[in-house]
Motif scaffolding. Structure first.
Motif, short mmCIF file in Angstrom:
data_model
loop_
_atom_site.label_atom_id
_atom_site.label_comp_id
_atom_site.label_asym_id
_atom_site.label_seq_id
_atom_site.Cartn_x
_atom_site.Cartn_y
_atom_site.Cartn_z
N ALA A 11 0.84 -1.21 0.00
CA ALA A 11 0.00 0.00 0.00
C ALA A 11 0.87 1.25 0.00
N THR A 12 1.96 1.22 0.75
CA THR A 12 2.91 2.34 0.75
C THR A 12 3.51 2.51 -0.64
N LEU A 13 3.85 1.40 -1.26
CA LEU A 13 4.43 1.44 -2.60
C LEU A 13 3.45 2.05 -3.60
N ARG A 14 2.19 1.62 -3.53
CA ARG A 14 1.19 2.12 -4.48
C ARG A 14 0.93 3.62 -4.32
N ALA A 15 1.24 4.15 -3.13
CA ALA A 15 1.02 5.58 -2.88
C ALA A 15 2.12 6.44 -3.51
N ARG A 16 3.20 5.80 -3.94
CA ARG A 16 4.29 6.56 -4.56
C ARG A 16 3.88 7.08 -5.93
N LYS A 17 4.58 8.09 -6.39
CA LYS A 17 4.32 8.67 -7.70
C LYS A 17 5.45 8.34 -8.67
N THR A 18 5.11 8.22 -9.92
CA THR A 18 6.13 8.01 -10.95
C THR A 18 6.80 9.34 -11.27
N ARG A 19 7.77 9.33 -12.15
CA ARG A 19 8.45 10.56 -12.55
C ARG A 19 7.49 11.55 -13.19
N LYS A 20 6.41 11.01 -13.78
CA LYS A 20 5.42 11.87 -14.43
C LYS A 20 4.34 12.34 -13.46
N GLY A 21 4.47 11.94 -12.18
CA GLY A 21 3.50 12.37 -11.19
C GLY A 21 2.26 11.52 -11.10
N THR A 22 2.23 10.39 -11.80
CA THR A 22 1.08 9.50 -11.77
C THR A 22 1.32 8.38 -10.76
N PRO A 23 0.24 7.81 -10.21
CA PRO A 23 0.41 6.72 -9.24
C PRO A 23 1.02 5.48 -9.90
N LEU A 24 1.72 4.69 -9.10
CA LEU A 24 2.24 3.43 -9.61
C LEU A 24 1.08 2.51 -9.97
N THR A 25 1.21 1.80 -11.04
CA THR A 25 0.14 0.91 -11.49
C THR A 25 0.16 -0.40 -10.71
N ALA A 26 -0.95 -1.11 -10.78
CA ALA A 26 -1.02 -2.42 -10.15
C ALA A 26 0.00 -3.36 -10.77
N ALA A 27 0.25 -3.22 -12.06
CA ALA A 27 1.23 -4.08 -12.73
C ALA A 27 2.63 -3.86 -12.16
N THR A 28 2.97 -2.59 -11.88
CA THR A 28 4.28 -2.30 -11.30
C THR A 28 4.39 -2.90 -9.91
N ALA A 29 3.34 -2.76 -9.10
CA ALA A 29 3.33 -3.36 -7.77
C ALA A 29 3.48 -4.87 -7.85
N ASN A 30 2.90 -5.47 -8.87
CA ASN A 30 3.03 -6.92 -9.06
C ASN A 30 4.48 -7.31 -9.31
N ARG A 31 5.22 -6.46 -10.03
CA ARG A 31 6.64 -6.76 -10.28
C ARG A 31 7.43 -6.75 -8.97
N TYR A 32 7.11 -5.80 -8.10
CA TYR A 32 7.77 -5.74 -6.79
C TYR A 32 7.45 -6.99 -5.97
N LEU A 33 6.19 -7.41 -5.98
CA LEU A 33 5.81 -8.62 -5.24
C LEU A 33 6.51 -9.85 -5.81
N ALA A 34 6.62 -9.91 -7.13
CA ALA A 34 7.29 -11.04 -7.76
C ALA A 34 8.75 -11.10 -7.35
N ALA A 35 9.39 -9.93 -7.25
CA ALA A 35 10.80 -9.90 -6.83
C ALA A 35 10.93 -10.39 -5.40
N LEU A 36 10.04 -9.93 -4.52
CA LEU A 36 10.09 -10.39 -3.13
C LEU A 36 9.86 -11.89 -3.05
N SER A 37 8.99 -12.40 -3.89
CA SER A 37 8.69 -13.83 -3.89
C SER A 37 9.90 -14.68 -4.28
N VAL A 38 10.78 -14.10 -5.11
CA VAL A 38 12.01 -14.83 -5.45
C VAL A 38 12.79 -15.15 -4.17
N ALA A 39 12.87 -14.17 -3.28
CA ALA A 39 13.61 -14.35 -2.03
C ALA A 39 12.87 -15.25 -1.06
#
Length: 380
Positions: A132-160
């Motif tokens: 939820a903290t991650l999704r509250a972040r803004k991209t360089r263009k000032g738009t919220p992070l997408t669900a797809a981007t958050a999924n990439r972060y979760l996938a990386a954590l899942s590797v570990a």
């Protein structure tokens, strides 16, 4: 204080003991040790004996019922330790390791966000809160992070966490698997119209670069990624079989791709222009290396073709164009997946009905059938 239990309904035999300790300052603590046959003992220290007894009873009950009870080591290992170990030891040994650097970058975010959390407290709820903290972040263009981007972060954590669970034995399960992923939209696939394709090929020839026209041609007729094309050597071209051997693929699998007549003729002409006729198929003009076919020359070429701004077109969209062309030619999702190298049909299905012209032609067939039905009804 010690006690043991022999309960036929319990699969695990445990023995709990409580040791009273007094330090040099006169402070008293109570250390609980629950011994389990064939496993490391579980230990905890409490200031009050009643708390020690309560934990001992609960630990025995949980272990007897198969509920995970963390060891002292589990309570000392942090997520930061796991991430550091994953990056140093696990990522370099993974098969098809092309995304290791990207995974390591995403893991560093988790390390900064909740690296101090011990693994016994790494629960799905904590991970959801961090997401939820991650999704509250803004991209360089000032738009919220997408669900797809958050999924990439979760996938990386899942590797570990998967490695910690299956290989290290540091986790009783992978907590990431208990978290629902956000929805991902396939979006509209950008592909070249006939007019845009003509403009791009014309600009490529006019660029004066020895590689760009051939690179674009191969990308369009084979649907391969820039990385796979850039890594080609002349040894990967079988002129007798009219095929390309792809080794540096995203999914890690080598395969042969057939060359249709227009691509075969293009490659023969490209070979004639190559003074060495060996080594990299696309040679850099400034150093002994493969050319950057998706670099500055590409940017200049697409700008000359009018494919920037609202009409922006990426090199990777050449692959999408190939998929769209295959779909319009009547290829099935299975056939498109085979050509493009997709392991699943989900990605190949994106190319269905992407072209308005193709969709219109299909709808006109439906309209024709409806018209026939109406006319026959009126004639009766």
């Amino acid at each position: 204080m010690g006690h043991s239990r022999d309960n036929r309904n319990q699969q695990v035999a445990t023995v709990a003991t409580i040791e009273e300790r007094t330090d040099s300052k006169g402070n008293t603590t109570f250390r609980v040790k629950v011994r389990i046959r064939g496993e490391k003992p579980r230990t905890r220290t409490f200031n009050r004996k009643t708390d020690a007894k309560a934990w001992a009873a609960k630990a025995e009950s949980d272990i007897g019922h198969g509920v995970y009870v963390p060891t002292a080591a589990d309570r000392s290992r942090t997520l930061a330790l796991l991430i550091d170990k994953t990056i140093a030891e696990h990522l370099p040994t993974k098969d098809n390791n092309k995304s290791a650097d990207k995974v390591a970058t995403l893991l560093q975010w988790w390390r900064e966000e909740m690296g101090e959390v011990t693994l016994d407290r790494l629960t799905p709820d904590r991970i959801r809160a961090a997401r939820a903290t991650l999704r509250a972040r803004k991209t360089r263009k000032g738009t919220p992070l997408t669900a797809a981007t958050a999924n990439r972060y979760l996938a990386a954590l899942s590797v570990a966490t998967k490695w910690a669970w299956k290989e290290l034995g540091w986790l009783p399960r992978n907590p990431v698997l208990e978290i629902s992923k956000g929805g991902e939209s396939a979006g509209i696939v950008r592909s070249l119209s006939n007019t845009e394709r003509t403009a791009l090929m014309t600009a490529a020839k006019a660029s004066g670069d020895p590689n760009m026209h051939t690179a674009i041609m191969l990308a369009l007729v084979t649907g391969q990624r820039a990385g796979a094309l850039r890594s080609l050597t002349w040894a990967d071209v079988d002129f007798d079989r009219r095929a390309l051997r792809l080794i540096n693929t995203k999914n890690g699998e080598s395969r042969w791709v057939p060359l249709i007549d227009i691509a075969f003729a293009e490659l023969k002409a490209h070979l004639e222009r190559d003074p060495t006729k060996e080594g990299w198929l696309f040679k850099s003009t400034t150093r002994d290396a493969a050319a950057e076919i998706n670099g500055k020359v590409w940017m200049d070429t697409k700008r000359a073709a009018g494919l920037t701004g609202d009409a922006n077109f990426r090199f990777h969209d050449l692959r999408h164009t190939a998929g769209t062309y295959l779909n319009e030619a009547g290829a099935s999702a299975i056939q498109i997946a085979a050509v493009l190298g997709h392991k699943t049909l989900h990605m190949a299905q994106r190319y269905s009905h992407q072209s308005p012209e193709f969709t219109r032609s299909i709808m006109e067939k439906i309209g024709g059938r409806m018209a026939d039905t109406t006319e026959s009804g009126e004639s009766r």
